[in-house]
Design a protein around this motif. Structure first.
Motif, PDB file in Angstrom:
ATOM      1  N   ILE A 198       0.925  -1.133   0.157  1.00 38.76           N
ATOM      2  CA  ILE A 198      -0.036   0.088   0.175  1.00 38.76           C
ATOM      3  C   ILE A 198       0.941   1.048   0.021  1.00 38.76           C
ATOM      4  CG2 ILE A 198      -1.707   1.278   1.087  1.00 38.76           C
ATOM      5  CD1 ILE A 198      -2.558  -1.513   2.476  1.00 38.76           C
ATOM      6  N   SER A 199       0.656   2.079  -0.981  1.00 40.42           N
ATOM      7  CA  SER A 199       1.500   3.296  -1.187  1.00 40.42           C
ATOM      8  C   SER A 199       1.507   4.189   0.045  1.00 40.42           C
ATOM      9  CB  SER A 199       1.015   4.047  -2.246  1.00 40.42           C
ATOM     10  OG  SER A 199       2.004   5.401  -2.489  1.00 40.42           O
ATOM     11  N   GLY A 200       2.620   4.687   0.330  1.00 38.97           N
ATOM     12  CA  GLY A 200       2.313   5.528   2.037  1.00 38.97           C
ATOM     13  C   GLY A 200       2.382   4.621   3.102  1.00 38.97           C
ATOM     14  N   LYS A 201       2.398   3.450   3.083  1.00 36.73           N
ATOM     15  CA  LYS A 201       2.231   2.625   4.390  1.00 36.73           C
ATOM     16  C   LYS A 201       3.477   1.745   4.545  1.00 36.73           C
ATOM     17  CE  LYS A 201      -2.365   3.195   5.322  1.00 36.73           C
ATOM     18  NZ  LYS A 201      -2.476   4.434   5.977  1.00 36.73           N
ATOM     19  N   PRO A 202       4.268   1.400   5.460  1.00 40.40           N
ATOM     20  CA  PRO A 202       5.416   0.622   5.406  1.00 40.40           C
ATOM     21  C   PRO A 202       5.131  -0.931   5.229  1.00 40.40           C
ATOM     22  CG  PRO A 202       5.053   1.369   7.562  1.00 40.40           C
ATOM     23  CD  PRO A 202       3.941   2.156   6.557  1.00 40.40           C
ATOM     24  N   GLY A 203       5.876  -1.524   4.649  1.00 40.13           N
ATOM     25  CA  GLY A 203       5.907  -3.047   4.812  1.00 40.13           C
ATOM     26  C   GLY A 203       4.689  -3.603   3.577  1.00 40.13           C
ATOM     27  N   LEU A 218       1.692  -7.432   7.868  1.00 39.51           N
ATOM     28  CA  LEU A 218       2.701  -8.531   8.358  1.00 39.51           C
ATOM     29  C   LEU A 218       3.836  -8.036   9.278  1.00 39.51           C
ATOM     30  CD1 LEU A 218       3.169  -9.929   4.574  1.00 39.51           C
ATOM     31  CD2 LEU A 218       1.584 -10.739   6.489  1.00 39.51           C
ATOM     32  N   ILE A 219       3.922  -6.695   9.429  1.00 41.47           N
ATOM     33  CA  ILE A 219       5.034  -6.109  10.500  1.00 41.47           C
ATOM     34  C   ILE A 219       4.522  -6.402  11.743  1.00 41.47           C
ATOM     35  CG2 ILE A 219       6.289  -4.203  11.398  1.00 41.47           C
ATOM     36  CD1 ILE A 219       6.429  -3.241   8.414  1.00 41.47           C
ATOM     37  N   ASP A 220       3.376  -5.939  12.237  1.00 39.92           N
ATOM     38  CA  ASP A 220       2.825  -6.056  13.461  1.00 39.92           C
ATOM     39  C   ASP A 220       1.569  -6.549  13.896  1.00 39.92           C
ATOM     40  OD1 ASP A 220       1.282  -3.909  12.446  1.00 39.92           O
ATOM     41  OD2 ASP A 220       2.210  -2.299  13.547  1.00 39.92           O
ATOM     42  N   GLY A 221       0.721  -6.853  12.869  1.00 46.25           N
ATOM     43  CA  GLY A 221      -0.182  -7.437  13.009  1.00 46.25           C
ATOM     44  C   GLY A 221      -1.521  -6.730  13.021  1.00 46.25           C
ATOM     45  N   ARG A 222      -1.455  -5.411  12.915  1.00 45.46           N
ATOM     46  CA  ARG A 222      -2.692  -4.076  13.032  1.00 45.46           C
ATOM     47  C   ARG A 222      -3.519  -4.368  11.658  1.00 45.46           C
ATOM     48  NH1 ARG A 222      -0.512   1.367  14.986  1.00 45.46           N
ATOM     49  NH2 ARG A 222       1.790   0.525  14.957  1.00 45.46           N
ATOM     50  N   LYS A 223      -4.619  -4.348  12.161  1.00 47.10           N
ATOM     51  CA  LYS A 223      -5.622  -4.291  10.887  1.00 47.10           C
ATOM     52  C   LYS A 223      -5.969  -3.014  10.493  1.00 47.10           C
ATOM     53  CE  LYS A 223      -7.933  -8.843  11.850  1.00 47.10           C
ATOM     54  NZ  LYS A 223      -7.143  -9.223  12.642  1.00 47.10           N
ATOM     55  N   ILE A 224      -5.886  -2.581   9.302  1.00 49.83           N
ATOM     56  CA  ILE A 224      -6.453  -1.361   8.636  1.00 49.83           C
ATOM     57  C   ILE A 224      -7.399  -1.220   7.603  1.00 49.83           C
ATOM     58  CG2 ILE A 224      -4.034  -0.424   9.267  1.00 49.83           C
ATOM     59  CD1 ILE A 224      -3.492  -0.473   6.314  1.00 49.83           C
ATOM     60  N   SER A 225      -8.151  -0.396   7.508  1.00 54.05           N
ATOM     61  CA  SER A 225      -9.034  -0.177   6.447  1.00 54.05           C
ATOM     62  C   SER A 225      -8.428   0.488   5.299  1.00 54.05           C
ATOM     63  CB  SER A 225     -10.338   0.542   6.937  1.00 54.05           C
ATOM     64  OG  SER A 225     -11.466   0.653   5.927  1.00 54.05           O
ATOM     65  N   VAL A 226      -8.597   0.040   4.031  1.00 50.12           N
ATOM     66  CA  VAL A 226      -8.062   0.617   2.983  1.00 50.12           C
ATOM     67  C   VAL A 226      -9.215   1.068   2.091  1.00 50.12           C
ATOM     68  CG1 VAL A 226      -6.395   0.238   1.148  1.00 50.12           C
ATOM     69  CG2 VAL A 226      -5.895  -1.016   3.192  1.00 50.12           C
ATOM     70  N   LYS A 228      13.400  -2.561  -1.881  1.00 50.49           N
ATOM     71  CA  LYS A 228      12.014  -3.041  -1.305  1.00 50.49           C
ATOM     72  C   LYS A 228      11.962  -4.510  -1.791  1.00 50.49           C
ATOM     73  CE  LYS A 228       8.966   0.816  -2.556  1.00 50.49           C
ATOM     74  NZ  LYS A 228       8.159   1.331  -3.576  1.00 50.49           N
ATOM     75  N   VAL A 229      12.492  -5.218  -2.756  1.00 55.70           N
ATOM     76  CA  VAL A 229      12.436  -6.576  -3.124  1.00 55.70           C
ATOM     77  C   VAL A 229      12.902  -7.354  -1.789  1.00 55.70           C
ATOM     78  CG1 VAL A 229      13.182  -8.556  -4.520  1.00 55.70           C
ATOM     79  CG2 VAL A 229      12.312  -6.289  -5.517  1.00 55.70           C
ATOM     80  N   VAL A 230      14.187  -6.838  -1.654  1.00 58.14           N
ATOM     81  CA  VAL A 230      14.969  -7.707  -0.464  1.00 58.14           C
ATOM     82  C   VAL A 230      14.079  -7.376   1.153  1.00 58.14           C
ATOM     83  CG1 VAL A 230      17.092  -7.608   1.246  1.00 58.14           C
ATOM     84  CG2 VAL A 230      17.265  -7.358  -1.161  1.00 58.14           C
ATOM     85  N   GLN A 231      13.672  -6.367   1.280  1.00 56.82           N
ATOM     86  CA  GLN A 231      12.836  -6.110   2.554  1.00 56.82           C
ATOM     87  C   GLN A 231      11.704  -6.983   2.261  1.00 56.82           C
ATOM     88  OE1 GLN A 231      11.314  -2.121   2.844  1.00 56.82           O
ATOM     89  NE2 GLN A 231      11.034  -2.172   5.207  1.00 56.82           N
TER      90      GLN A 231
END
Length: 139
Positions: A9-14, A31-39, A111-114
């Protein structure tokens, strides 16, 4: 889980896992911290299964690049994405020797490596195509 349900998601990490569709977009889990967000529908979202890397001859799907990294690293994690640019480029050249250096920037390699390391950390190591059943029906 395959790459068909993994999002950037553009503007959001991970990376994010697609959870459910809503009236105005969808629900995703980090996938980083398990938080759910509405997109929302206006957010710039890319499915990892739809991303490709430029080579000198063709565009190689990201899943194929991840397979090559996995083979090189024997299924384990790879170098850290914050190593110097030269090390990233050397690593990527070892994985994909014919990548187009004019169109694949160091930030893309980073990005690919991360993303690869994040997928490994979350146990998502199936980089095969999910639509194999559809191709056998066509035959």
């Amino acid at each position: 889980m395959s790459l068909e349900k993994i999002l950037s998601i553009s503007g959001k990490p991970g990376l994010y896992k697609l959870r459910a569709q809503t009236r105005n977009g969808f629900l995703a889990e980090s996938l980083i911290d398990g938080r759910k967000i509405s997109v929302g529908a206006r957010d710039n979202v890319s499915l990892l299964s739809e991303i490709a890397i430029y080579t000198l001859t063709e565009e190689l799907p990201l899943r194929e690049v991840f397979k090559k990294i996995s083979e090189k690293e024997n299924g384990g994690p790879t170098i850290h994405h914050k190593v110097p640019k030269v090390e990233l480029e050397e690593f990527f050249f070892g994985v994909l020797p014919d990548y187009d250096e004019d169109r694949v920037y160091p930030s893309d390699i980073k990005k690919v490596v991360q993303w690869y390391n994040l997928l490994q950390k979350n146990g998502i190591t199936d980089f095969s195509e999910e639509t194999e059943g559809a191709s056998s029906e066509e035959e």
